[in-house]
Design a protein around this motif. Structure first.
Motif, PDB file in Angstrom:
ATOM      1  N   ARG A 120     -38.953  35.559   5.953  1.00 48.51           N
ATOM      2  CA  ARG A 120     -37.672  36.077   6.425  1.00 48.51           C
ATOM      3  C   ARG A 120     -36.362  35.113   6.056  1.00 48.51           C
ATOM      4  NH1 ARG A 120     -37.430  39.475  10.409  1.00 48.51           N
ATOM      5  NH2 ARG A 120     -35.413  40.027   9.272  1.00 48.51           N
ATOM      6  N   VAL A 121     -35.488  35.960   5.230  1.00 43.71           N
ATOM      7  CA  VAL A 121     -34.261  35.235   4.889  1.00 43.71           C
ATOM      8  C   VAL A 121     -33.112  35.523   5.311  1.00 43.71           C
ATOM      9  CG1 VAL A 121     -33.083  34.536   2.520  1.00 43.71           C
ATOM     10  CG2 VAL A 121     -35.619  34.634   2.470  1.00 43.71           C
ATOM     11  N   ALA A 122     -32.030  34.917   5.943  1.00 41.96           N
ATOM     12  CA  ALA A 122     -30.923  35.344   6.663  1.00 41.96           C
ATOM     13  C   ALA A 122     -29.605  34.780   5.648  1.00 41.96           C
ATOM     14  CB  ALA A 122     -30.757  34.827   7.907  1.00 41.96           C
ATOM     15  N   HIS A 123     -29.056  35.444   5.122  1.00 40.52           N
ATOM     16  CA  HIS A 123     -27.980  35.292   4.578  1.00 40.52           C
ATOM     17  C   HIS A 123     -26.820  35.234   5.342  1.00 40.52           C
ATOM     18  CE1 HIS A 123     -29.287  35.312   0.144  1.00 40.52           C
ATOM     19  NE2 HIS A 123     -30.021  36.258   0.813  1.00 40.52           N
ATOM     20  N   VAL A 124     -25.989  34.190   5.740  1.00 42.35           N
ATOM     21  CA  VAL A 124     -24.904  33.818   6.429  1.00 42.35           C
ATOM     22  C   VAL A 124     -23.567  34.010   5.737  1.00 42.35           C
ATOM     23  CG1 VAL A 124     -24.009  32.610   8.561  1.00 42.35           C
ATOM     24  CG2 VAL A 124     -26.536  32.703   8.026  1.00 42.35           C
ATOM     25  N   VAL A 125     -22.744  34.690   5.981  1.00 40.50           N
ATOM     26  CA  VAL A 125     -21.441  34.950   5.236  1.00 40.50           C
ATOM     27  C   VAL A 125     -20.361  35.142   6.276  1.00 40.50           C
ATOM     28  CG1 VAL A 125     -22.619  35.998   3.262  1.00 40.50           C
ATOM     29  CG2 VAL A 125     -21.811  37.540   5.161  1.00 40.50           C
ATOM     30  N   LEU A 126     -19.117  35.006   5.709  1.00 36.03           N
ATOM     31  CA  LEU A 126     -17.888  35.460   6.583  1.00 36.03           C
ATOM     32  C   LEU A 126     -18.074  37.095   6.809  1.00 36.03           C
ATOM     33  CD1 LEU A 126     -15.133  33.051   5.381  1.00 36.03           C
ATOM     34  CD2 LEU A 126     -16.314  33.097   7.596  1.00 36.03           C
ATOM     35  N   GLY A 127     -18.313  37.465   5.597  1.00 35.43           N
ATOM     36  CA  GLY A 127     -18.153  39.145   5.555  1.00 35.43           C
ATOM     37  C   GLY A 127     -18.651  39.584   4.304  1.00 35.43           C
ATOM     38  N   LEU A 128     -18.582  40.922   3.948  1.00 36.57           N
ATOM     39  CA  LEU A 128     -18.873  41.411   2.706  1.00 36.57           C
ATOM     40  C   LEU A 128     -17.684  42.135   2.100  1.00 36.57           C
ATOM     41  CD1 LEU A 128     -22.650  42.710   2.988  1.00 36.57           C
ATOM     42  CD2 LEU A 128     -21.788  40.552   1.889  1.00 36.57           C
ATOM     43  N   ARG A 129     -16.646  41.466   1.956  1.00 38.45           N
ATOM     44  CA  ARG A 129     -15.433  41.738   1.292  1.00 38.45           C
ATOM     45  C   ARG A 129     -15.542  42.103  -0.160  1.00 38.45           C
ATOM     46  NH1 ARG A 129     -11.182  37.350   3.481  1.00 38.45           N
ATOM     47  NH2 ARG A 129     -12.968  36.220   2.360  1.00 38.45           N
ATOM     48  N   ALA A 130     -14.849  42.674  -0.964  1.00 38.41           N
ATOM     49  CA  ALA A 130     -14.754  42.795  -2.290  1.00 38.41           C
ATOM     50  C   ALA A 130     -14.561  41.807  -2.936  1.00 38.41           C
ATOM     51  CB  ALA A 130     -13.745  44.061  -2.800  1.00 38.41           C
ATOM     52  N   GLY A 131     -15.490  40.703  -3.224  1.00 36.56           N
ATOM     53  CA  GLY A 131     -15.276  39.381  -4.011  1.00 36.56           C
ATOM     54  C   GLY A 131     -16.372  39.371  -4.682  1.00 36.56           C
ATOM     55  N   GLY A 132     -16.412  37.924  -5.662  1.00 36.73           N
ATOM     56  CA  GLY A 132     -17.548  37.643  -6.191  1.00 36.73           C
ATOM     57  C   GLY A 132     -18.407  37.073  -5.334  1.00 36.73           C
ATOM     58  N   LEU A 133     -18.321  36.142  -4.450  1.00 40.78           N
ATOM     59  CA  LEU A 133     -19.394  35.480  -3.618  1.00 40.78           C
ATOM     60  C   LEU A 133     -20.293  36.766  -2.834  1.00 40.78           C
ATOM     61  CD1 LEU A 133     -18.652  32.767  -0.773  1.00 40.78           C
ATOM     62  CD2 LEU A 133     -19.930  34.974  -0.331  1.00 40.78           C
ATOM     63  N   GLU A 134     -19.475  37.710  -2.659  1.00 37.26           N
ATOM     64  CA  GLU A 134     -20.129  38.782  -1.635  1.00 37.26           C
ATOM     65  C   GLU A 134     -21.030  39.677  -2.599  1.00 37.26           C
ATOM     66  OE1 GLU A 134     -16.759  37.115   0.422  1.00 37.26           O
ATOM     67  OE2 GLU A 134     -16.881  37.938  -1.625  1.00 37.26           O
ATOM     68  N   ARG A 135     -20.496  39.842  -3.767  1.00 39.02           N
ATOM     69  CA  ARG A 135     -21.129  40.503  -4.846  1.00 39.02           C
ATOM     70  C   ARG A 135     -22.537  39.873  -4.957  1.00 39.02           C
ATOM     71  NH1 ARG A 135     -18.732  42.485  -9.620  1.00 39.02           N
ATOM     72  NH2 ARG A 135     -17.111  40.808  -9.496  1.00 39.02           N
ATOM     73  N   PHE A 139     -39.999  38.033   0.007  1.00 36.64           N
ATOM     74  CA  PHE A 139     -38.890  37.661   0.673  1.00 36.64           C
ATOM     75  C   PHE A 139     -38.339  39.254   1.556  1.00 36.64           C
ATOM     76  CE2 PHE A 139     -38.956  35.125  -2.918  1.00 36.64           C
ATOM     77  CZ  PHE A 139     -39.118  34.011  -2.133  1.00 36.64           C
ATOM     78  N   ASP A 140     -38.018  38.903   2.822  1.00 38.56           N
ATOM     79  CA  ASP A 140     -37.647  39.977   3.677  1.00 38.56           C
ATOM     80  C   ASP A 140     -36.026  39.637   4.070  1.00 38.56           C
ATOM     81  OD1 ASP A 140     -37.067  42.043   5.235  1.00 38.56           O
ATOM     82  OD2 ASP A 140     -38.532  41.413   6.918  1.00 38.56           O
ATOM     83  N   PRO A 141     -34.974  40.219   3.325  1.00 35.16           N
ATOM     84  CA  PRO A 141     -33.594  39.488   3.706  1.00 35.16           C
ATOM     85  C   PRO A 141     -32.951  40.156   4.981  1.00 35.16           C
ATOM     86  CG  PRO A 141     -33.608  41.251   1.914  1.00 35.16           C
ATOM     87  CD  PRO A 141     -35.157  41.076   2.268  1.00 35.16           C
ATOM     88  N   MET A 142     -32.059  39.671   5.398  1.00 35.46           N
ATOM     89  CA  MET A 142     -30.912  40.172   6.328  1.00 35.46           C
ATOM     90  C   MET A 142     -29.620  39.572   6.151  1.00 35.46           C
ATOM     91  SD  MET A 142     -31.956  38.693  10.060  1.00 35.46           S
ATOM     92  CE  MET A 142     -30.599  39.631  10.804  1.00 35.46           C
ATOM     93  N   VAL A 143     -28.463  39.947   6.463  1.00 38.60           N
ATOM     94  CA  VAL A 143     -27.091  39.431   6.240  1.00 38.60           C
ATOM     95  C   VAL A 143     -26.450  39.116   7.727  1.00 38.60           C
ATOM     96  CG1 VAL A 143     -24.925  39.755   5.325  1.00 38.60           C
ATOM     97  CG2 VAL A 143     -26.978  40.434   3.813  1.00 38.60           C
ATOM     98  N   ILE A 144     -25.826  38.192   8.054  1.00 34.71           N
ATOM     99  CA  ILE A 144     -25.336  37.825   9.130  1.00 34.71           C
ATOM    100  C   ILE A 144     -23.887  37.590   8.750  1.00 34.71           C
ATOM    101  CG2 ILE A 144     -25.137  36.502  11.252  1.00 34.71           C
ATOM    102  CD1 ILE A 144     -28.078  35.549  10.648  1.00 34.71           C
ATOM    103  N   ALA A 145     -22.916  38.255   9.297  1.00 35.69           N
ATOM    104  CA  ALA A 145     -21.657  38.083   8.905  1.00 35.69           C
ATOM    105  C   ALA A 145     -20.821  37.679  10.388  1.00 35.69           C
ATOM    106  CB  ALA A 145     -20.711  39.684   8.933  1.00 35.69           C
ATOM    107  N   PRO A 171     -19.712  29.276   7.336  1.00 37.41           N
ATOM    108  CA  PRO A 171     -21.115  29.811   7.823  1.00 37.41           C
ATOM    109  C   PRO A 171     -22.126  28.678   7.274  1.00 37.41           C
ATOM    110  CG  PRO A 171     -19.820  31.519   6.526  1.00 37.41           C
ATOM    111  CD  PRO A 171     -18.934  30.506   6.431  1.00 37.41           C
ATOM    112  N   HIS A 172     -21.651  27.799   6.489  1.00 38.15           N
ATOM    113  CA  HIS A 172     -22.617  26.708   6.222  1.00 38.15           C
ATOM    114  C   HIS A 172     -22.561  25.836   7.380  1.00 38.15           C
ATOM    115  CE1 HIS A 172     -23.412  22.810   3.721  1.00 38.15           C
ATOM    116  NE2 HIS A 172     -24.501  23.182   4.245  1.00 38.15           N
ATOM    117  N   VAL A 173     -21.370  25.292   7.771  1.00 42.78           N
ATOM    118  CA  VAL A 173     -21.451  24.381   9.376  1.00 42.78           C
ATOM    119  C   VAL A 173     -22.037  25.127  10.386  1.00 42.78           C
ATOM    120  CG1 VAL A 173     -20.062  23.465  10.911  1.00 42.78           C
ATOM    121  CG2 VAL A 173     -19.263  23.343   8.547  1.00 42.78           C
ATOM    122  N   HIS A 174     -22.026  26.286  10.842  1.00 50.29           N
ATOM    123  CA  HIS A 174     -22.623  27.138  11.664  1.00 50.29           C
ATOM    124  C   HIS A 174     -24.006  27.294  11.434  1.00 50.29           C
ATOM    125  CE1 HIS A 174     -18.323  28.026  12.878  1.00 50.29           C
ATOM    126  NE2 HIS A 174     -18.924  28.208  14.024  1.00 50.29           N
ATOM    127  N   GLY A 175     -24.382  27.591  10.102  1.00 51.75           N
ATOM    128  CA  GLY A 175     -25.781  27.956   9.934  1.00 51.75           C
ATOM    129  C   GLY A 175     -26.680  26.816   9.921  1.00 51.75           C
TER     130      GLY A 175
END
Length: 844
Positions: A475-490, A504-510, A564-568
């Motif tokens: 189980r893999v959790a991607h922690v992001v600020l959000g999925l805005r239209a940007g390179g990181l998010e893509r 791998f079984d992914p999920m996203v946390i914003a 997200p890095h600090v909190h995660g």
């Protein structure tokens, strides 16, 4: 905790500061260079070979003379196949001309070493200190492929000389092994009737990685299965020194519950190759050893056996150039699925030495016998054990051989075989070679069963069912600020879409907002969890993440962006206390850097220290991680962003221009980027205003949305550019629009690896970009585009005009496309992340 202390403090303090060694820097370079393309690896390895050839020719008496005899010069070598004209260095050459092999330019002490003499004839040689450091670094890199981490428990099933006297050297080694947390099981003292007892010692020690001779590990594994002993699974088993057969691999993996990583090397150059987590052949240590496979004096075809010819690319003190080590190997074609560009061997043949059976049924691997003779005045030797277990040692004596050597040899062999072993020592003039022209060190007629892995025990069904059981998906959790239209998010979307779902079984946390790209997750069947909070460190978010990690059974947390890095990272650490399990942490540095903001720098340092791996998307991001955030080079890896070159490619320019209502023949500048401050569209608009003075019909198309749009529209109005600058907002058809741009312009103040630059290059569009972050890695100045300083509208305008006027503009676009295909493919990025995930999950 000790491993982190050892990696971050103790080992760097000892190795770098006290011993003044460059081992860690060399390791950091190797960790980076393995991810280059196969073509880049081959080019660099060949360049190093040419340097070694030139050095040997100019500074080593032996090679100067031998090259002249053969009528060859280093300047003649233009391609690897040209090496066939150069002489082979043999073991006899090293024995006879050892002093002539030392470079005239070398100053200082040398590390002395000797082969064990698996052909029955020991050979002495030397190497310099730089070579030592880089060999250690190469071994550490390969150890990491098997899950080894500095400072964690390792078990070594290895040859330790019997009857070794205690002294300063042994005391020093004992202290070192304690600090490194290494335990040794001496293969000299293995006995058939005590194998199960030795296995129980391994169980009590519970190592994280096991390293050993293949045959003793196989015998210990058999004993564990036969006696039903459950071994706490380590991360990996590294086999070495003997050929590994598939039935041996199967038994070792069943008994230890961990994958086997085969390793190939020889004392003359140390590591030659090793398996990665994909187990698709042995990756060659191409930065340190140039390997040729030769058959009948010509390069062996891929997939067919050839004699191994080695050139040491490190050792300048006593170079080994085209050295035959008497092994046979088979090359493997194609690239490994792991994403590393290192070439591979399919297998290594001819490294099987007979077993001897001593007193009390103790087992002695043939590999150990040469170890006893490497420092004695013996030309050749052979140990022959008959079916009745009587042993005859035949010795061809060297010049200084005397009766005292016979006595010493007898004592050493009895320490291995047993005091009362039926042993006879014979002094002979010669020892016959085999029909293949090789010398056998051990000849045994005592049957020792190595042929079958079908061990009939009460634990067999249990072991088989355990091995056959399907693997639980991580189980893999991607922690992001959000999925805005940007390179990181893509990049996050590309990862969750492209990852192997059987593994791998992914999920996203914003942590902020869903973002306009969030709806793309639903068709991928990837859940999104929202923890909307304000700015800054929020303990309640950490608590919610801990609860979420435990509830969802998260194995790996992949964070993107500093907050997200600090909190995660903190949540993963806290999860161990709450749930008893700490998810592993991977963080990707996508590019932004705030070197003058001490608070952010310290927060990033803290979060990095709590992470298992840091991914830099560019060389600039890697520099920031090392120099500003003081990250560990051991935990840092570079994985460049990838682009789908099937979607982004040269297309119908006229159709794209019609869709954008851009007339034919006028200069059309395009930019795809979020309308945010760091992209600095204001500078681009100011530059475009200058361009319009000499190109009145020029058009500028801005694709993207963001908080700066209103101020940018006001700036366009101020300069009277309303009809020339068009804001398209967010678009999903960028791949179709790019061919309509004559050139792509990006005025960013900071970047990681810009996806929009990659997409433009993949579409064959030449680029003008600022010389920041990872941009210079994508835009080769003068070859695929032009680079200018940030925040300089006049220079940006000049570059746009200059690029538009260049007759080779189309060729620059083609070169950009070729660069992206070679270095930035989507499959390459996803494969590299899959490899990284697998490596980190083995640390659990």
């Amino acid at each position: 905790m000790y491993a982190s202390l050892f990696q971050s403090v103790l080992f760097p303090l000892y190795e770098t500061h006290l011993r003044k060694r460059d081992t860690l820097r060399a390791l950091a370079e190797l960790e980076q260079s393995q991810w280059r393309t196969p073509e880049e690896v081959a080019e660099d390895s060949f360049r190093r070979l040419l340097e070694a050839l030139r050095h040997a020719e100019q500074n080593v008496p032996f090679y100067r003379r031998r090259f002249a005899e053969y009528g060859v010069r280093s300047s003649q070598v233009k391609a690897p196949e040209d090496l066939a004209a150069f002489p082979i260095l043999t073991k006899d050459d090293v024995r006879l001309y050892g002093k002539e092999l030392v470079a005239e330019t070398h100053v200082g002490p040398l590390h002395q070493s000797a082969t064990g003499g698996s052909t029955g004839e020991p050979m002495r040689f030397a190497y310099d200190h730089t070579t030592y450091e880089r060999r250690v670094a190469g071994a550490l890199r390969a150890d990491g492929w098997a899950g080894a981490e500095l400072g964690e428990k390792e078990l070594h099933v290895w040859g330790r000389p019997p009857g070794e006297k205690k002294g300063l050297a042994t005391t020093k080694r004992a202290v070192q092994e304690t600090l490194w947390r290494r335990k040794y099981v001496s293969t000299f003292h293995l006995r058939a009737d005590r194998l199960a007892e030795t296995v129980r010692e391994i169980v009590d020690y519970a190592p994280r990685v096991v390293v050993g001779y293949t045959t003793p590990l196989f015998l210990l594994a058999r004993a564990a299965l036969e006696h039903g002993i459950e071994i706490p699974p380590p991360r990996g088993i590294i086999t070495a020194a003997e050929r590994l057969f598939e039935h041996q691999r199967e038994v070792i993996e069943r008994a230890f519950g961990a994958p086997v990583f085969d390793r190939y090397g020889c004392r003359e150059v140390m590591l030659i190759g090793g398996e990665c987590e994909r187990h698709e052949g042995l990756h060659l240590h191409a930065e340190g050893v140039f390997v040729e496979l030769e058959s009948g004096g010509r390069p062996a075809a891929v997939g067919t056996p050839g004699e191994v010819i080695l050139t040491d690319l490190y050792n300048r003190a006593m170079p080994f150039i085209r050295y035959r080590n008497d092994d046979v190997a088979v090359a493997k074609a194609g690239a490994c699925a792991c994403g590393r560009g290192l070439p591979r061997l399919a297998s290594v043949e001819g490294r099987v030495l007979d077993l001897l059976v001593g007193e009390d049924s103790r087992i002695v691997a043939g590999e150990m016998i040469p170890f006893l003779f490497k420092d004695l005045p013996v030309e050749r030797y052979q140990v022959h054990q008959r079916a009745d277990r009587t042993v005859t040692l035949r010795i061809v004596p060297g010049p200084s051989y005397g009766p005292e050597v016979t006595k010493l040899v007898d004592e050493r062999l009895r320490l291995v075989l047993g005091t009362n072993a039926p042993l006879t020592v014979e002094i002979v003039r010669d020892i016959p070679l085999t029909a293949a022209g090789k010398h056998r060190v051990t000849v045994s007629e005592v049957p020792v069963d190595l042929g079958s892995a079908a061990i009939k025990t009460s634990t067999e069904d249990k072991s088989r069912s355990r091995a056959a059981a399907p693997r639980r998906r991580a189980r893999v959790a991607h922690v992001v600020l959000g999925l805005r239209a940007g390179g990181l998010e893509r990049v996050v979307l590309d990862l969750v879409q492209g990852m192997d779902r059987s593994r791998f079984d992914p999920m996203v946390i914003a942590l902020d907002e869903p973002g306009e790209l969030a709806p793309r997750l639903a068709p991928m069947d990837v859940p999104l969890r929202l923890l909307q909070r304000g700015q800054g460190l929020d303990p309640s978010v950490i608590g919610e993440l801990v609860d979420l990690f435990g509830r969802e059974g998260i194995d790996l947390v992949h964070t993107h962006n500093p907050r997200p890095h600090v909190h995660g990272a903190l949540a993963a650490l806290a999860a161990r206390r709450v749930t008893g399990k700490r998810p592993r942490v991977v963080h990707t540095k996508h590019g932004r850097n705030y070197p003058d903001d001490l608070g952010r720098v310290l927060a990033n340092r803290m979060a990095s220290a709590l992470s298992d791996r840091i991914v830099a998307v560019s060389d600039d991001a890697r520099r920031v991680a090392l120099e500003i955030e003081h990250g560990s080079a051991r935990r840092l890896v570079t994985i460049r962003n990838g682009v789908d070159t099937r979607a982004y490619k040269p297309g119908d320019a006229e159709r794209a221009r019609r869709a954008l209502d851009v007339p034919a023949g006028v200069l059309h500048v395009g930019c795809v980027a979020r309308l945010s401050a760091e992209k600095d569209h204001a500078t681009l608009i100011l530059a475009f205003a200058r361009v319009r003075t000499s190109h009145p019909g020029a058009r500028l198309t801005l694709v993207g949305e963001g908080p700066e749009r209103a101020s940018l529209e006001a700036l366009v109005k101020k300069f009277g550019l309303q009809g020339a600058v068009h804001f398209l907002g967010h678009r999903d058809d960028v791949a179709a629009l790019l061919p309509g741009f004559d050139l792509f312009a990006l005025a960013s103040r900071t970047e990681g690896t810009s996806l929009t630059l990659l997409e433009a290059a993949a579409a064959g569009v030449p680029i003008v970009a600022t010389r920041v972050g990872g941009n210079p890695e994508i835009v080769a100045d003068g070859e695929t585009g032009l680079l200018v300083p940030a925040s300089e509208p006049a220079m940006l305008a000049d570059a746009i005009g200059s690029l538009w006027a260049r007759p080779d503009r189309a060729r620059m676009g083609e070169a950009g496309r070729a660069l992206v295909e070679a270095r930035y493919g989507m499959g390459k990025m996803i494969s590299a992340y899959e490899t990284l995930y697998a490596e980190v999950l083995r640390l659990a």
